[in-house]
Design an enzyme around this catalytic site. Structure first.
Site, mmCIF file in Angstrom:
data_model
loop_
_atom_site.group_PDB
_atom_site.id
_atom_site.type_symbol
_atom_site.label_atom_id
_atom_site.label_comp_id
_atom_site.label_asym_id
_atom_site.label_seq_id
_atom_site.Cartn_x
_atom_site.Cartn_y
_atom_site.Cartn_z
ATOM 1 N N HIS A 48 -8.618 0.871 -0.796
ATOM 2 C CA HIS A 48 -8.452 0.017 -1.983
ATOM 3 C C HIS A 48 -9.786 -0.511 -2.513
ATOM 4 O O HIS A 48 -9.870 -1.635 -2.989
ATOM 5 C CB HIS A 48 -7.454 -1.116 -1.710
ATOM 6 C CG HIS A 48 -6.115 -0.605 -1.258
ATOM 7 N ND1 HIS A 48 -5.261 0.055 -2.106
ATOM 8 C CD2 HIS A 48 -5.518 -0.611 -0.042
ATOM 9 C CE1 HIS A 48 -4.178 0.423 -1.435
ATOM 10 N NE2 HIS A 48 -4.326 0.031 -0.174
ATOM 11 N N SER A 102 0.842 -1.202 0.000
ATOM 12 C CA SER A 102 0.000 0.000 0.000
ATOM 13 C C SER A 102 0.882 1.260 0.000
ATOM 14 O O SER A 102 1.671 1.457 -0.924
ATOM 15 C CB SER A 102 -0.977 -0.020 1.176
ATOM 16 O OG SER A 102 -1.955 0.982 1.043
#
Length: 319
Positions: A206, A89
């Site tokens: 996400h 991430s």
């Protein structure tokens, strides 16, 4: 970092308060900076790792913010000999700084913009993330579909419930509306989920609930210089190597609303012919969760894994 962010990040990391550090807008810059601080620590320590037979340079594995290292024979040059990196991430920004694709200050500013935009998106809709360990029979897509139907029955329009992180075989993170995640927890046995746990985050990262963060990040990435990486960096979006600067710019934006394909990335990074030795892998930054995931994805690769935290070693502190 303090000049770029406008607040004392070091003090926040060391002294808290914890609830402020846990906020997305502060947590992302903290992970980014602490990951690169751990790279500096690794560079300073320069651990010597003796070759276990065989010869030649070895390819490499994952890292929270940045580096993995592959070594030939006896060599103290861990950081210099690294040939691949990946970041989970926000850690992908640190991996790209480590690889020479992004400037530290510019990347930190982009992370600041990303984090603040994701914080705002999180506050707009009651949403979250649910960590799931499932049995072999678990069908995550079907479970998410039924959870969305449940949300629709409650009057929620266009509900979101989808896999947002692929961690290791039989483990996923599902993100979306809170009502969908609560439904999955209540019906865990029906979907063959062995364990479920809500993550301490404020939003459904996400997923398309983060779409409001796309434009601010896209704009800031247009304004900074991106170079071709000096070593292989793997993308969360497709688990493949970044090819050039425009590719990096495009996928870093897409990553905000796309699932993190970490399990797939691990397979890409460690793919090799049978009998080939695995590389040394260093996870740099806060926590050793990526090492735990690596152990589940590839036990042989994990045997050459080490974690490097940005904090002072406890043994050294005691003496």
């Amino acid at each position: 970092a303090e000049k770029v962010l406008g607040y004392d990040l070091l003090s926040l990391c060391l002294e808290g308060p914890r609830d402020a550090l846990d906020r997305t807008q502060h947590c992302q810059p903290a992970v980014f900076v602490a990951s690169l601080a751990a790279v500096e620590k690794l560079n300073h320590l320069q651990p010597e790792v003796r070759e276990r037979g065989g010869s030649g340079r070895r390819r490499l594995g994952p890292a929270r913010g940045a580096a993995e290292a592959a070594l030939g024979s006896l060599s103290p040059q861990v950081v210099e000999r690294c040939v691949a990196a990946a970041g989970y991430s926000v850690g992908e920004f640190a991996a790209l700084v480590f690889a020479g694709a992004l400037d530290f200050a510019e990347a930190l500013y982009a992370v600041k913009v990303r984090a603040e935009a994701m914080q705002r998106a999180s506050e707009a809709v009651p949403s979250g993330m649910l960590s799931v360990v499932g049995r072999r029979e678990a069908n995550y897509k079907f479970a998410c579909l039924e959870a969305r139907k449940h949300c629709e029955s409650l009057g929620i329009e266009n509900p979101v419930c989808t896999v947002s992180n692929y961690l290791f075989p039989d483990s996923r993170v599902i993100a979306g509306h809170l009502q969908a995640l609560e439904f999955l927890q209540e019906n865990a046995r029906k979907y063959y989920f062995k364990r479920t746990k809500m993550l301490p985050v404020s939003g459904a990262f996400h997923t398309r609930l983060m779409e409001p963060a796309v434009e601010p990040l896209a704009e800031v990435l247009k304004s900074i210089e991106i170079q071709k990486p000096l070593l292989c960096v793997y993308s969360n979006v497709d688990g493949k190597k970044y090819m050039h600067s425009k590719h990096i710019q495009k996928l870093l934006v897409k990553q905000v609303v796309s699932p993190v394909l970490w399990e797939q990335t691990m397979h890409s990074v460690y793919e090799r012919k049978q009998g080939t030795e695995f590389p040394y892998t260093y996870e740099v930054g806060p926590g050793n969760q990526l090492g735990a995931i690596l152990k589940q994805c590839n036990l042989k690769a994990w045997k050459q894994y080490k974690h490097v935290d940005a904090l002072q070693d406890e043994e050294a502190a005691e003496t």
